[in-house]
Design an enzyme around this catalytic site. Structure first.
Site, PDB file in Angstrom:
ATOM      1  CG  ASP A  37      -2.024  -1.027   1.121  1.00 33.70           C
ATOM      2  OD1 ASP A  37      -2.162  -1.633   0.037  1.00 33.70           O
ATOM      3  OD2 ASP A  37      -2.743  -1.236   2.113  1.00 33.70           O
ATOM      4  CG  ASP A  56      -0.796   5.075  -0.258  1.00 33.31           C
ATOM      5  OD1 ASP A  56      -1.738   4.835  -1.043  1.00 33.31           O
ATOM      6  OD2 ASP A  56      -0.843   4.810   0.962  1.00 33.31           O
ATOM      7  CB  SER A  94     -36.093  -7.486 -16.083  1.00 37.07           C
ATOM      8  OG  SER A  94     -37.349  -7.531 -16.725  1.00 37.07           O
ATOM      9  CE  LYS A 149     -31.183 -12.557 -11.357  1.00 35.23           C
ATOM     10  NZ  LYS A 149     -31.048 -11.642 -10.217  1.00 35.23           N
ATOM     11  NE  ARG A 196     -33.279  -3.676 -14.706  1.00 34.09           N
ATOM     12  CZ  ARG A 196     -34.547  -3.747 -15.144  1.00 34.09           C
ATOM     13  NH1 ARG A 196     -34.809  -3.748 -16.436  1.00 34.09           N
ATOM     14  NH2 ARG A 196     -35.547  -3.833 -14.306  1.00 34.09           N
ATOM     15  CE  LYS A 247     -34.387 -14.870  -8.199  1.00 37.27           C
ATOM     16  NZ  LYS A 247     -33.640 -13.623  -7.971  1.00 37.27           N
ATOM     17  CB  CYS A 274     -62.516   0.877   3.706  1.00 37.31           C
ATOM     18  SG  CYS A 274     -60.942   1.669   3.351  1.00 37.31           S
TER      19      CYS A 274
END
Length: 548
Positions: free
Chosen positions: A36, A40, A85, A120, A141, A320, A414
């Site tokens: 790192d 840097d 989709s 997926k 999207r 799925k 309701c």
């Protein structure tokens, strides 16, 4: 002011190339080749040269990954080719039906379709646009046709190439790359640990973390989040010399994009099923969330031949995984009223973690569903997140029912306006017939102002509720007559916020016909039907006078 000499220019070009190469090694290959501190040092030298010679700063410089000021809002970005989709299947039988439709459409025999399959990813789908090899625009999207321009935020993701090779830039002056932005599980844990130390709100799960990070108005916030971009394809199957999905993935990989290592070519449904089972078995060992497997017809000509339905391609499907199920307690039932008057029972649950999120509510759909489940308040219930998204009550554990469990009674009136509710013939749902019902009006107002409708920025559910309560709006059309003076007395409504809302309402008057049709909230008319009606009738007057 001194001018940069050739030596400085060459050093800067070398620094850009070296830094981007180390970014790829670190983020794409998990194989950093320097420390790192060494990284840097390179980056600081680049900043030093650019500070001394600002005229050398270019859009593809690593320093420009966090170079934009915070936005007030995200501007819309239209997709040249819609981001569709995917249709979904959950069983082998359903996939066989998809395979048969593909074979019939291509007039092929059994085991003749070549598919590309890959996990997926559970993140946020985005599109990156490269012109002459430079990354110039990125968007979400959205509704498939129009997303949000989040270019500045996407530039902060260090494994997204800012510049492509000269060969590809020349060959494809316009290249639209599509993929998923995710947050690894390990990175998500480190981020939440850091938020906890600073007494800041925690993120719910990696997917929400990725989506929320990308929608920050300040790119510096996005830059602080550990996001990764996985490329899964290009938008245009007609690009010269690219003949299939797998080749396009290899091209993107060669250009420095991170692609999924589990991608594979398979032929025929039996091998697709085998690969699905392998990925399902391996998913718990991955450092990122997946919710299934994407299956695409490999050949681009065959994709074009198969075409698409209104919102999904006929050449791809998402298989799925079976939803995770857990037990919890049903603590109460509330009845909600939607914009079309449908009264829906909502299960209030003892909070439980399932499918990557804490769930405390679940829909029960209608009275028939309640009767079918034989549900009592106090019952132990099995719930799942259907498609790993929508909480759903699957069943009741009858043997765990307590003696004091209470039977659920569906209301006759309701719960919002107390008017009688009826069940129209042939429907499963009970409806409130009162068009002035506050809950319906609130739903219609929110729908009217939503992104698919008039897209009125700043008009959320809370303000919609206040506008109705104060009787400033009795119909969505009343929105267009609101003034700043009327809005100021509302809770948390300062001068600027009131003016911004009025300005947003005025801007929304220039909407497109499909959005206006959708915004009306006609039962059975969603975004696809709105577009279909608009393309056929072209004006409100013609639609209004159309016969059955």
């Amino acid at each position: 002011m001194s001018k940069p000499d050739k030596k400085i220019i060459n050093e800067l070009d070398k620094l850009k190339e070296t830094i981007e190469n180390h970014n790829r090694l670190y983020y794409n290959e998990d194989a950093p080749s320097i420390s790192d501190a060494e990284y840097d040092k390179l980056y600081d030298r680049l900043l030093e040269i650019e500070k001394q010679f600002p005229e050398l700063i270019t859009p593809d410089s690593p320093s420009q990954r966090v170079g934009a000021a915070p936005s007030k809002k995200f501007e819309p970005a239209k997709h040249r080719i819609p981001m569709l989709s995917l249709q979904k299947v959950t069983t082998y039988e359903e996939f066989l039906a998809f395979d048969k439709r593909a074979r019939d459409g291509l007039e092929l025999g059994e085991d003749k379709v070549t598919y590309v399959v890959e996990p997926k990813l559970d993140g946020l789908a985005v599109e990156l646009i490269y012109r002459e090899g430079l990354f110039v625009e990125g968007s979400t999207r959205g509704d498939g046709s129009t997303g949000e321009n989040i270019t500045s935020n996407l530039k902060t993701i260090r494994n997204i190439p800012l510049k492509l090779s000269k060969e590809i830039s020349k060959k494809y002056p316009l290249l639209e790359v599509r993929g998923e932005v995710i947050m690894k599980r390990s990175a998500f844990k480190r981020l939440n640990d850091s938020l906890l130390e600073r007494d800041l709100p925690l993120l719910a799960n990696p997917r929400n973390g990725a989506a929320g990070s990308l929608r920050q108005l300040d790119p510096k916030v996005t830059s602080s989040r550990p996001l990764l971009f996985f490329a899964y394809g290009i938008s245009d199957p007609g690009l010269a010399s690219l003949i299939n999905q797998y080749d396009s993935i290899q091209l993107l990989k060669k250009e420095g994009f991170l692609t999924n290592k589990l991608i594979k070519i398979v032929v025929g449904p039996a091998k697709v099923e085998n690969r699905f089972l392998e990925i399902d078995h391996a998913r718990h060992d991955l450092d990122y969330d997946i919710d299934g497997m994407v299956i695409k017809v490999n050949d681009f000509n065959q994709q074009v031949e198969l075409g698409q339905i209104s919102r999904a391609p006929r050449w791809a499907v998402a298989w799925k995984f079976k939803a995770e199920q857990v037990e919890t307690i049903l603590e109460d039932i509330e009845f909600s009223v939607g914009r079309t008057g449908v009264v829906t029972p909502v299960a209030k649950l003892q909070p439980v973690f399932v499918g990557g999120a804490t769930v405390s509510n679940a829909t029960l759909h209608n009275q028939d569903e309640l009767a079918k489940l034989d549900l009592f308040i106090g019952d132990t219930v099995v719930i799942q997140r259907a498609g790993d998204v929508i909480p759903d009550v699957v069943s009741v554990v009858i043997e765990k029912r307590p003696p004091d469990a209470k039977k659920i009674k569906f209301p006759n009136h309701c719960p919002s306006c107390n008017m009688p509710i009826i069940r129209p013939e042939g429907e499963a749902a009970y409806r409130c017939q009162n068009l002035a019902c506050p809950a319906q009006l609130e739903g219609r107002l929110f729908h009217f102002a939503s992104k698919g409708g008039f897209d009125i920025d700043g008009l959320g559910e809370k303000f919609a509720r206040q506008l109705i309560k104060e009787e400033l709006v009795k119909d969505p059309a009343d929105l267009f007559y609101l003034t700043v003076e009327q809005l100021l007395p509302l809770e948390l409504m300062a001068d600027k916020r009131a003016q911004n809302l009025v300005d947003a309402i005025n801007r929304s008057k220039q909407t497109e016909l499909p959005r206006a049709i959708f915004a009306l909230g006609i039962i059975g008319v969603g975004e696809s039907a709105g577009k279909l009606l608009a393309s056929n009738f072209c004006s409100f007057s013609k639609l209004e006078n159309a016969t059955e």
